[in-house]
Design an enzyme around this catalytic site. Structure first.
Site, short mmCIF file in Angstrom:
data_model
loop_
_atom_site.label_atom_id
_atom_site.label_comp_id
_atom_site.label_asym_id
_atom_site.label_seq_id
_atom_site.Cartn_x
_atom_site.Cartn_y
_atom_site.Cartn_z
N LYS A 1 56.32 43.32 7.03
CA LYS A 1 57.41 42.27 7.26
C LYS A 1 57.69 42.30 8.53
O LYS A 1 58.54 42.94 8.96
CB LYS A 1 58.41 42.48 5.98
CG LYS A 1 59.52 41.57 6.49
CD LYS A 1 60.51 41.56 5.19
CE LYS A 1 61.61 40.74 5.19
NZ LYS A 1 62.84 40.71 4.30
N GLY B 1 62.03 36.46 8.31
CA GLY B 1 60.73 36.50 9.14
C GLY B 1 59.70 36.56 8.22
O GLY B 1 59.78 35.79 7.23
N ASP C 1 70.06 38.77 -3.40
CA ASP C 1 69.27 37.70 -3.23
C ASP C 1 67.96 37.96 -4.40
O ASP C 1 66.75 37.83 -3.96
CB ASP C 1 68.33 37.84 -1.83
CG ASP C 1 68.02 36.53 -1.48
OD1 ASP C 1 68.04 35.65 -1.98
OD2 ASP C 1 67.24 36.74 -0.17
N ILE D 1 51.07 36.15 4.85
CA ILE D 1 50.90 35.77 3.27
C ILE D 1 52.05 35.39 2.86
O ILE D 1 52.34 35.25 1.57
CB ILE D 1 50.47 37.06 2.73
CG1 ILE D 1 51.61 38.26 2.95
CG2 ILE D 1 49.19 37.34 2.92
CD1 ILE D 1 50.94 39.53 2.19
N GLY D 2 53.15 35.22 3.69
CA GLY D 2 54.45 34.74 3.08
C GLY D 2 55.48 34.65 4.21
O GLY D 2 55.46 35.31 5.20
N GLY E 1 60.08 34.54 4.54
CA GLY E 1 61.25 34.65 4.01
C GLY E 1 62.22 34.08 5.04
O GLY E 1 62.21 33.62 6.16
N GLY E 2 63.47 34.40 4.64
CA GLY E 2 64.72 33.87 5.57
C GLY E 2 65.05 34.55 6.85
O GLY E 2 65.51 34.24 7.69
N VAL F 1 55.74 37.95 6.37
CA VAL F 1 55.15 38.85 5.80
C VAL F 1 53.64 38.73 6.09
O VAL F 1 52.93 37.44 5.72
CB VAL F 1 55.14 38.90 4.32
CG1 VAL F 1 54.52 40.36 3.82
CG2 VAL F 1 56.61 39.27 4.08
#
Length: 777
Positions: free
Chosen positions: A534, A518, A636, A512-513, A515-516, A520
């Site tokens: 995550k 890894g 962040d 579902i997403g 990031g920097g 999620v």
């Protein structure tokens, strides 16, 4: 047509034309008078810089066309008359003495907050007969609040906080029948609280804290039935807390700490069933804690510390299931600590220090996984210390002063001794020789077998259970080690195998997403809990950076110690050579970045919801910066790291690069964070400060209002608000996918833009703190 009829018609038309001409000339005259008055006031200010409000000028000189409607900070009604003057944080220096109040009868909004205005508040302020919002907070105003303030009968919001006003609160304030917010905190006001405030039937917020007010809260305040927030803290108020406060059934926050109230806590406060925040600390309250407080089922913060309360802690407090902080320290409470207190599953902070509590600490504390802070020092407690995270990591100051305590904590090692007679000792040794020794060989063999079995079991990652946080740091250099943990009860029976089953071995369809560090995934556990997982990418970091698992542990440590409604809730983690991941609360609406990037979803976020999201992020950062010690810099803050729940409430996430500001340390770092949100000074100073988060918050604020990342707009805002307003009108800044905000929404939006401008100041020292921002929002 007869001549007489024609003459009558002609005369009527001529009269209408004359009236229209007269009206038009009057409007032009009014506009010119307003423009001239504003320029006259500008010239009286101490700002001599030519760049100060450059759009405020009288050119062209043709008075019939002169209008201030296009000037920075000025808005007009359909007839071209000034209805709004909003100059928040524009470095105004000077007084209001030269302001021609009588020339602005149509003014609705006047916001000059966060400037450097000084001198007194002129009595001519009463000429603003149609004014609905007056905000002069965060200036240097002195003198009395003029009684003419009572003439502003349409006023809904009056903010004069953070000034140097003295004298008393005038009785005439009670004439402001439309008033909804009266905010006068952080001044030098003295005298009595006027009883006329009880006339304000629409009042929702009354904040008079941090002044020098004296005398009994007037009982008439109980007539303000719409009151949601009452903050009278840090004054010199005395007498008893009036029972009439029990009539304020809509109350959410009641803050009376730092006064000299005496007598008992009125049991009528138990009628405030909507109350969420109650602080009566640092007073002279006596008697027992009323059992009726147990009816406040929505209460999440209760502070009764630094009083003279006695008797036992009532077991009715165990009904406050929403309670996250309970402080009863520095009283005269006696008896034992209730075992029922363990029912408070949401309790995070508990302070019972400096009382006369006796007996043992209930062992049920070991099941309170959400409890992160506890202080039981200076009582008469005895017996073993519970084996729970809160006690295990408690500093020695939180346990000292109890002579009878024993057990192990991070700061305390006191063995629990058992005294026996000589006969008992003899029987014990007899038992050792006759029973224990023959079994010792078999037991040793059994232990060896178990050790071998456990070592093999560790290699089988599907058989490992999520267990309670032990607090023992293992050697993570051996990536064959496997560690899962939890601080909540959802994962007690959840296995590694179940996580893998729920995600089908992290199949991309559950992603579902990204990031920097890894991706999620969403996972539905067998017990019905839906969580976000995550999964860290072991190849995501440059070899010169820290090992990936250290970033994971940093985020775990940050999350386990942070408890705030606007910070994402953490459930567990796993560290393994094949899969390393964190388990979070699943938030239905995903990231703010994702919502703003979809036109359909973005339209669901109306202006009030967007302002609410920004407030939530501000409160989370204020907690990190000002309520944590040492302070924590998130590093962040971006729309990708703001998650939205089903009610679109904001939750800050992703603490993988968070940094604790250790006192005395230099706090140097490599540049980390999301491009486009990082403070420019990090590029050349490499030093982490709280101001770095403030800068990122400013970018996020613009993104929420604009509906997309502000891009080059940051450069124009970071220099000066006035330049921004000249180049970009509000209509060009706000998200075009939403209806243009109504006038009552424009004021807070402009305040947000002004705050964003201050956050983006090139000089970090000139940026506001998150605490200041929270107060303004």
């Amino acid at each position: 047509m007869e001549l007489s009829t024609f003459n009558r018609v002609f005369s009527l038309v001529s009269l209408c034309l004359l009236v229209m001409l007269h009206f038009t000339l009057n409007l032009a005259s009014d506009s010119s008078d307003e423009a001239n008055a504003l320029v006259k006031w500008k010239d009286s200010l101490w700002n001599n810089d030519q760049s100060f409000l450059p759009s405020w000028n009288l050119y062209p000189v043709n008075s019939t066309q002169l209008s201030a409607c296009t000037w920075a900070g000025i808005s007009c009604d359909h007839a071209g008359r000034v209805e709004s003057i909003i100059l928040t944080n524009t470095s105004l220096k000077g007084t209001l003495d030269e302001f021609s109040f009588s020339l602005f009868p149509h003014l609705l909004y006047l916001d000059l907050s966060m400037n450097q205005l000084f001198g007194s508040l002129p009595p001519q302020i009463g000429n603003f007969s149609n004014l609905t919002r007056l905000d002069l907070s965060n200036n240097q105003l002195s003198g009395n609040i003029p009684p003419e303030i009572g003439l502003l009968t349409h006023l809904e919001i009056l903010h004069l906080s953070f000034n140097q006003l003295n004298g008393s609160v005038p009785e005439e304030v009670g004439q402001l029948s439309s008033l909804k917010e009266l905010v006068l905190y952080h001044n030098n006001l003295g005298g009595l609280i006027p009883s006329s405030l009880g006339n304000l039937s629409n009042l929702a917020r009354l904040s008079l804290s941090s002044n020098s007010l004296s005398g009994s809260i007037p009982r008439e305040i109980g007539n303000s039935s719409q009151l949601h927030v009452l903050d009278l803290s840090s004054n010199h108020l005395a007498g008893k807390i009036p029972t009439e406060l029990g009539k304020l059934v809509s109350m959410n926050n009641l803050v009376l700490n730092g006064n000299q109230f005496s007598g008992g806590i009125p049991q009528e406060l138990g009628l405030l069933i909507e109350l969420e925040y109650l602080d009566l600390s640092a007073n002279r309250l006596k008697k027992s804690i009323p059992k009726d407080l147990g009816y406040m089922l929505k209460l999440h913060y209760l502070n009764l510390s630094n009083n003279q309360l006695n008797e036992e802690i009532p077991d009715q407090l165990a009904k406050l299931f929403q309670l996250s902080a309970l402080d009863l320290s520095h009283n005269l409470l006696k008896g034992e600590i209730l075992s029922q207190i363990c029912r408070l599953e949401n309790l995070e902070n508990l302070n019972l220090s400096y009382n006369n509590l006796s007996g043992s600490i209930p062992s049920c504390f070991e099941g309170m996984k959400g409890l992160s802070f506890v202080d039981i020092s200076y009582n008469e407690l005895q017996g073993p210390i519970p084996d729970s995270r809160a006690f295990r990591y408690a500093p020695v100051e939180a346990l000292e002063g109890n002579r009878g305590l024993c057990g192990a904590a991070s700061s305390l090692r006191l063995p629990c001794k058992t005294f026996t007679s000589h006969k008992q000792i003899f029987k014990g040794w007899q038992l050792v020789f006759t029973v224990v020794f023959p079994l010792l060989g078999a037991l040793t063999l059994l232990i060896v077998v178990l050790i071998i079995y456990q070592r093999r079991k560790k290699r089988n990652n599907e058989s490992n259970l999520i267990s309670c946080l032990s607090g023992k740091r293992r050697n993570h250099e051996n990536m064959g080690e496997f560690w899962m943990s939890t601080v909540s009860n959802i994962g007690e029976k959840a296995t590694y195998k179940e996580i893998m089953r729920a995600t089908e071995n992290f199949d991309p369809k559950y992603c579902i997403g990204r990031g920097g560090y890894g991706s999620v995934y969403i996972a539905k556990l067998e017990e019905g809990h839906v969580v976000a997982v995550k999964k860290f990418d072991i190849h995501s970091l440059h070899p010169s950076e820290m090992a990936n698992q250290n970033h994971l542990l940093k985020e775990v440590k940050a999350l386990t110690e942070l408890h705030h409604r606007n910070i994402v809730k953490y459930f567990g983690f796993c560290l393994h050579a094949q899969h390393s991941f964190l388990i979070y609360d699943y938030l239905e609406n995903g990231s703010l970045n994702k919502v703003l990037g979809c036109e359909v979803e973005a339209k669901k976020l109306d202006w009030n919801m967007r302002i609410g999201i920004l407030r939530g992020v501000a409160h989370a950062l204020s907690y990190l910066h000002h309520d944590c010690f040492p302070p924590i810099v998130h590093r962040d803050i971006s729309s990708k790291n703001v998650l939205l729940d089903s009610d679109y409430e904001a939750h800050v996430s992703d603490f993988g690069v968070a940094k604790v500001l250790q006192p005395g340390a230099t706090n140097w770092t490599v540049v980390l964070g999301t491009c486009g949100y990082t403070a420019p000074e990090l590029a050349y100073t490499m030093k982490v400060t709280l101001e770095c988060d403030v800068y990122s918050f400013g970018v996020l604020a613009l993104e929420i209002i604009k509906g997309e990342h502000p891009g080059d707009m940051i450069l124009s805002l970071s220099s000066s608000l006035n330049r921004m307003k000249e180049k970009r009108r509000l209509r060009d800044i706000v998200d075009q996918r939403l209806p243009f905000p109504d006038p009552e929404i424009q004021a807070p939006i402009i305040k947000i833009l002004n705050l964003a401008s201050a956050c983006l100041d090139a000089n970090p020292q000139l940026r506001p703190t998150m605490d200041m921002i929270c107060k303004e929002l």
